[in-house]
Scaffold this active site. Structure first.
Site, PDB file in Angstrom:
ATOM      1  N   GLY A 128       0.814  -1.219   0.000  1.00 40.12           N
ATOM      2  CA  GLY A 128       0.000   0.000   0.000  1.00 40.12           C
ATOM      3  C   GLY A 128       0.839   1.257   0.000  1.00 40.12           C
ATOM      4  O   GLY A 128       0.348   2.344   0.298  1.00 40.12           O
ATOM      5  N   ALA A 133       3.089   2.389  -8.657  1.00 42.74           N
ATOM      6  CA  ALA A 133       3.112   3.717  -9.281  1.00 42.74           C
ATOM      7  C   ALA A 133       4.537   4.242  -9.350  1.00 42.74           C
ATOM      8  O   ALA A 133       4.954   4.830 -10.356  1.00 42.74           O
ATOM      9  CB  ALA A 133       2.242   4.681  -8.487  1.00 42.74           C
ATOM     10  N   ASP A 175      -1.620   7.711  -6.678  1.00 39.64           N
ATOM     11  CA  ASP A 175      -0.264   7.188  -6.466  1.00 39.64           C
ATOM     12  C   ASP A 175       0.731   7.765  -7.467  1.00 39.64           C
ATOM     13  O   ASP A 175       1.847   8.159  -7.095  1.00 39.64           O
ATOM     14  CB  ASP A 175      -0.260   5.652  -6.585  1.00 39.64           C
ATOM     15  CG  ASP A 175      -1.052   4.976  -5.482  1.00 39.64           C
ATOM     16  OD1 ASP A 175      -1.828   5.671  -4.802  1.00 39.64           O
ATOM     17  OD2 ASP A 175      -0.894   3.755  -5.309  1.00 39.64           O
TER      18      ASP A 175
HETATM   19  C1  MEV Z   1      -4.354   2.083  -3.544  1.00 44.16           C
HETATM   20  O1  MEV Z   1      -3.108   2.605  -3.095  1.00 44.16           O
HETATM   21  C2  MEV Z   1      -5.457   3.018  -3.215  1.00 44.16           C
HETATM   22  C3  MEV Z   1      -6.846   2.652  -3.712  1.00 44.16           C
HETATM   23  O2  MEV Z   1      -7.673   3.772  -3.383  1.00 44.16           O
HETATM   24  C4  MEV Z   1      -6.907   2.387  -5.193  1.00 44.16           C
HETATM   25  C5  MEV Z   1      -6.640   3.628  -6.026  1.00 44.16           C
HETATM   26  O3  MEV Z   1      -6.757   4.744  -5.536  1.00 44.16           O
HETATM   27  O4  MEV Z   1      -6.354   3.421  -7.224  1.00 44.16           O
HETATM   28  C6  MEV Z   1      -7.398   1.437  -2.999  1.00 44.16           C
END
Ligand code: MEV
Length: 368
Positions: A128, A133, A175
């Site tokens: 996460g 990206a 991202d």
């Molecule tokens: C992923 O880092 C974040 C989400 O909100 C997906 C996105 O924003 O593309 C889950």
């Protein structure tokens, strides 16, 4: 042509509004002081060769053959693994798509020339923290510079977003914006705005590995690369079933993000922490908080954190709860770190607002 180009970009954390941003609601994200770098240089042997090292828990080396006749995202590859995973997972998919995109979008003809792409990263995968990206932004930026394709930061951000979309199917621009610009950005209805907010000291707790008891076979490793996609699809399904309820939850998240931005501007960290706790509750409600991340959040709160929440896509119990939590530690940083380490998390102390894309040649830093 300059012989070696290095593009370096920051990791990101989403402070507020992940998932809800996919449906146009506000999100606030920031760069952190962990980086990924891509180096592009020439090589005698033809074709693209990719080497990925130093990513926590992962590394591989691979010859890519991107025959156009083989179609998008395909191509023969020879994997020379030297660490954990049994397959070339997602990092390679983003590199391969970056090359395909570059050649098609900008009409690059490589001829017989070979290209070496080396990736070095301090960003754990599937956590996460925006490793995908970051890979897209740094790879396309370095390749564009190497092949003399002119462009500005916004062009690189748009390119990287297209690449991420092509691989993942769905992604908000959060991202790629952070990896490109650094600092803070808010995103609302797909529009990116750069914000100037003060630096925060945060702790990230990262569940970075599948528990041994769950095994790590080839299928599971390749699924892990699509973790975000799977979680986002799960939210979509539940949103379809519980439409009215989810609409209220989504509206609440939007308001939380708006208040959070004002709260950071005011320097009110107690309120900021409380908003993080509420945001975490909403993420739990939409089903993206697995047990291991839930425990890290609760332990942090118990240990005196001002606020704690899942960050990024969250996780899934049947994927080992891999993912990250974000903690505003207040005065309790040491206790929180110790508690998380005992729980087996990879703990990182980070500062927000890090610098965006930096491109350097062997001799100089370039203005983008
Ligand atoms: C992923 O880092 C974040 C989400 O909100 C997906 C996105 O924003 O593309 C889950």
């Amino acid at each position: 042509m300059v012989k070696k180009i290095r593009a370096s970009v920051p990791a990101k954390v989403i402070l507020f509004g992940e998932h809800f941003v996919v449906y146009g609601k506000r999100a606030l994200a920031t760069a952190i002081n962990r980086r990924l770098a891509v180096e592009v240089s020439g090589r005698e042997k033809g074709g693209y060769h990719v080497k990925i090292e130093d990513i926590p828990t992962f590394g591989l080396e691979m010859d890519l053959e991107l025959g156009k006749e083989e179609g998008k995202g395909k191509g023969k590859g020879k994997a020379l693994l030297y660490k954990d995973y049994g397959v070339a997972t997602k990092a390679i998919a983003y590199v391969r798509e970056s090359i395909r995109y570059l050649e098609e979008r900008y009409g690059i003809e490589r001829g017989g020339e070979g290209v070496e792409i080396e990736i070095k990263s301090e960003i754990p995968l599937s956590a996460g923290l925006g490793s995908s990206a970051a890979t897209c932004v740094a790879t396309i930026a370095a390749l564009k510079e190497y092949f003399g394709v002119s462009g500005d930061l916004e062009g690189i951000r748009n390119d990287a977003h297209s690449i991420e979309l092509a691989v993942q199917g769905a992604a908000s621009p959060v991202d790629t914006a952070i990896s490109t610009y650094g600092g803070y950005v808010s995103v609302e209805k797909g529009e990116v705005e750069r914000l100037h907010l003060s630096e925060l000291n945060l702790i990230i707790g990262c569940v970075g590995s599948i528990p041994l008891s769950m095994g790590m076979d080839t299928k599971r490793a390749s699924e892990m690369g699509l973790k975000t996609k799977k979680i986002v699809e799960g939210v979509k399904t539940r949103k379809g079933i519980f439409k009215a309820i989810f609409d209220s939850i989504f509206a609440a998240s939007d308001e939380i993000t708006a208040q959070a931005i004002r709260t950071i501007e005011d320097g009110d960290f107690v309120k900021l922490g409380a908003l993080m706790n509420i945001n975490h509750g909403l993420l739990d409600a939409i089903g993206v908080v697995p047990r291991r991340l839930s425990e890290l959040v609760k332990m942090s709160q118990e240990s005196g954190a001002l606020g704690a929440k899942v960050t990024g896509a969250g996780g899934l119990d049947d994927m080992g709860g891999v993912g990250s939590v974000l903690v505003l530690p207040g005065e309790s940083g040491d206790r929180i770190k110790a508690a998380m380490e005992i729980a087996g998390a990879l703990v990182m102390e980070v500062k927000t607002g890090g610098e965006g894309l930096k491109i350097t040649t062997e001799n100089a830093e370039l203005e983008v």
